[in-house]
Design a protein around this motif. Structure first.
Motif, PDB file in Angstrom:
ATOM      1  N   ASN A 171      17.316  12.544  10.062  1.00 38.09           N
ATOM      2  CA  ASN A 171      17.372  13.956   9.700  1.00 38.09           C
ATOM      3  C   ASN A 171      18.820  14.309   9.409  1.00 38.09           C
ATOM      4  O   ASN A 171      19.672  14.324  10.310  1.00 38.09           O
ATOM      5  N   ALA A 172      19.126  14.590   8.135  1.00 32.92           N
ATOM      6  CA  ALA A 172      20.504  14.850   7.722  1.00 32.92           C
ATOM      7  C   ALA A 172      21.068  16.092   8.410  1.00 32.92           C
ATOM      8  O   ALA A 172      22.237  16.109   8.820  1.00 32.92           O
ATOM      9  N   ALA A 173      20.247  17.144   8.550  1.00 35.89           N
ATOM     10  CA  ALA A 173      20.712  18.374   9.201  1.00 35.89           C
ATOM     11  C   ALA A 173      21.054  18.111  10.668  1.00 35.89           C
ATOM     12  O   ALA A 173      22.064  18.598  11.185  1.00 35.89           O
ATOM     13  N   GLN A 174      20.222  17.330  11.326  1.00 34.34           N
ATOM     14  CA  GLN A 174      20.477  16.990  12.725  1.00 34.34           C
ATOM     15  C   GLN A 174      21.731  16.130  12.854  1.00 34.34           C
ATOM     16  O   GLN A 174      22.513  16.279  13.798  1.00 34.34           O
ATOM     17  N   GLU A 175      21.936  15.234  11.888  1.00 37.13           N
ATOM     18  CA  GLU A 175      23.132  14.380  11.896  1.00 37.13           C
ATOM     19  C   GLU A 175      24.395  15.223  11.741  1.00 37.13           C
ATOM     20  O   GLU A 175      25.401  14.997  12.439  1.00 37.13           O
ATOM     21  N   LEU A 176      24.356  16.217  10.838  1.00 40.66           N
ATOM     22  CA  LEU A 176      25.497  17.110  10.669  1.00 40.66           C
ATOM     23  C   LEU A 176      25.759  17.903  11.941  1.00 40.66           C
ATOM     24  O   LEU A 176      26.913  18.050  12.378  1.00 40.66           O
ATOM     25  N   TYR A 177      24.696  18.402  12.545  1.00 43.48           N
ATOM     26  CA  TYR A 177      24.837  19.168  13.793  1.00 43.48           C
ATOM     27  C   TYR A 177      25.456  18.308  14.895  1.00 43.48           C
ATOM     28  O   TYR A 177      26.345  18.766  15.625  1.00 43.48           O
ATOM     29  N   THR A 178      25.028  17.050  14.984  1.00 44.49           N
ATOM     30  CA  THR A 178      25.575  16.137  15.986  1.00 44.49           C
ATOM     31  C   THR A 178      27.060  15.876  15.739  1.00 44.49           C
ATOM     32  O   THR A 178      27.866  15.858  16.669  1.00 44.49           O
ATOM     33  N   ARG A 179      27.436  15.702  14.463  1.00 42.78           N
ATOM     34  CA  ARG A 179      28.847  15.467  14.135  1.00 42.78           C
ATOM     35  C   ARG A 179      29.703  16.671  14.524  1.00 42.78           C
ATOM     36  O   ARG A 179      30.811  16.521  15.062  1.00 42.78           O
ATOM     37  N   VAL A 180      29.200  17.880  14.224  1.00 45.23           N
ATOM     38  CA  VAL A 180      29.947  19.093  14.562  1.00 45.23           C
ATOM     39  C   VAL A 180      30.112  19.206  16.077  1.00 45.23           C
ATOM     40  O   VAL A 180      31.200  19.519  16.581  1.00 45.23           O
ATOM     41  N   GLN A 181      29.029  18.951  16.815  1.00 52.48           N
ATOM     42  CA  GLN A 181      29.094  19.028  18.271  1.00 52.48           C
ATOM     43  C   GLN A 181      30.077  18.008  18.827  1.00 52.48           C
ATOM     44  O   GLN A 181      30.863  18.309  19.750  1.00 52.48           O
ATOM     45  N   ASN A 182      30.057  16.782  18.277  1.00 53.79           N
ATOM     46  CA  ASN A 182      30.980  15.746  18.734  1.00 53.79           C
ATOM     47  C   ASN A 182      32.431  16.123  18.427  1.00 53.79           C
ATOM     48  O   ASN A 182      33.355  15.876  19.225  1.00 53.79           O
ATOM     49  N   SER A 183      32.630  16.723  17.244  1.00 54.56           N
ATOM     50  CA  SER A 183      33.979  17.141  16.864  1.00 54.56           C
ATOM     51  C   SER A 183      34.505  18.227  17.794  1.00 54.56           C
ATOM     52  O   SER A 183      35.669  18.193  18.232  1.00 54.56           O
ATOM     53  N   LEU A 184      33.640  19.199  18.117  1.00 55.80           N
ATOM     54  CA  LEU A 184      34.043  20.258  19.037  1.00 55.80           C
ATOM     55  C   LEU A 184      34.339  19.700  20.431  1.00 55.80           C
ATOM     56  O   LEU A 184      35.276  20.141  21.107  1.00 55.80           O
ATOM     57  N   ALA A 185      33.516  18.727  20.850  1.00 57.73           N
ATOM     58  CA  ALA A 185      33.728  18.118  22.164  1.00 57.73           C
ATOM     59  C   ALA A 185      35.067  17.390  22.220  1.00 57.73           C
ATOM     60  O   ALA A 185      35.796  17.470  23.232  1.00 57.73           O
TER      61      ALA A 185
END
Length: 314
Positions: free
Chosen positions: A291-305
């Motif tokens: 899921n591309a949208a989920q992958e983007l969301y995961t990347r954003v969350q990882n970046s914020l972390a």
């Protein structure tokens, strides 16, 4: 109630009619289920589904062969007096003359097939499930895009047929334009097809009726297709909020089955064919686990972390 004529079943399954004397023109099958009357041959008629198509295989046949003449007269008359539409003998097993005699007297058609019992049973159930499935008609266009059945809906004149024509030119296949007949063949599957009268035709405003099969060849059309995705076209509304990520899927419902649905706003310059192709490919990718949208969301969350960790270190 939907029904299938016995003649259509004979033609489709290539069955041999052992009782040609009987008029089968009015015999209809109304249920996709079948019955094997083994218990009835043994004399148990409670809960007997007589209106189903009856199938006799090797087990039932060998049991019938071992019956006494006296018992045959009793059980055959009782069985064939029920409201049975037809009995099919599998494996080219020949019913005994007395059984045929009683069947003719009770006006029950007897058919025969060369196929093994399990193969014939699976095939007839699958076919009857499609023919007798609950059916509705909706306004739209159904196209096979990368193997995904894409149902394009929207207001009349919004550009559904033009999008389908562009998809056909790009190598995809038309199932039906304008009217889509949807059948519920299982709790998970909806099958779309075209009415016989409009099959392979597309209506283009300003041009008229176009025969897709004649213009683009037989590889550009398809008779039936499962419906996997709905694309609803609508006029662009600048005041409306449109989904730009796709984290949460919307659904529409047909015959109790929910199908993933995308609302696509239309404004000049948007290429509908490419949008439909991308939606179909993305839907297929989601079914394969990405899921591309989920992958983007995961990347954003990882970046914020990571940023939070760096701030904590400082």
């Amino acid at each position: 109630m939907a029904s299938v004529s016995l003649k259509e079943i004979i033609d489709k399954m290539k069955l041999e009619n052992l009782t040609p004397e009987l008029d089968i023109s009015k015999v209809k099958i109304t249920q996709p289920d079948i019955n094997r009357p083994a218990l009835q041959m043994a004399g148990y008629f409670e809960h007997f589904e007589a209106t189903r198509l009856q199938i006799i295989g090797f087990v039932e046949y060998t049991y019938m062969q071992g019956l006494t003449q006296e018992y045959k007269e009793e059980v055959y008359n009782k069985l064939l007096s029920c409201d049975i539409p037809v009995i099919v003998f599998c494996r080219e097993l020949q019913p005994d003359p007395f059984f045929l005699q009683v069947a003719l007297k009770k006006e029950v058609p007897i058919l025969m097939t060369k196929k093994a019992t399990s193969n014939f049973t699976a095939e007839i159930i699958r076919w009857l499930n499609v023919k007798l499935a609950p059916c509705i008609s909706v306004h739209g266009v159904l196209v096979d895009v990368y193997g995904e059945g894409v149902l394009i809906t929207g207001e009349s004149g919004i550009g559904k047929s033009e999008a389908a024509l562009e998809l056909i030119k790009r190598g995809h296949r038309l199932v039906t334009d304008d009217v889509v007949e949807i059948r519920k063949v299982s709790d998970d599957t909806l099958i779309g097809s075209a009415p016989d009268i409009t099959k392979h035709f597309i209506e283009l405003r300003g041009i008229g009726i176009v025969d897709v099969k004649s213009l683009f060849g037989v590889s550009s059309v398809k008779d039936t297709q499962s419906i996997d995705l709905v694309i609803r076209l609508e006029e662009w509304d600048k005041d409306k909020e449109y989904d730009r990520l796709g984290l949460e899927e919307e659904h529409t419902e047909y015959l109790g089955n929910k199908i993933v649905c995308h609302n696509i706003p239309i404004r000049p310059g948007r290429n509908l064919a490419i949008i439909c192709e991308s939606a179909a490919a993305n839907h297929r990718q989601k079914k394969m686990g990405y899921n591309a949208a989920q992958e983007l969301y995961t990347r954003v969350q990882n970046s914020l972390a990571r940023r939070r960790d760096e701030d904590d270190e400082e």
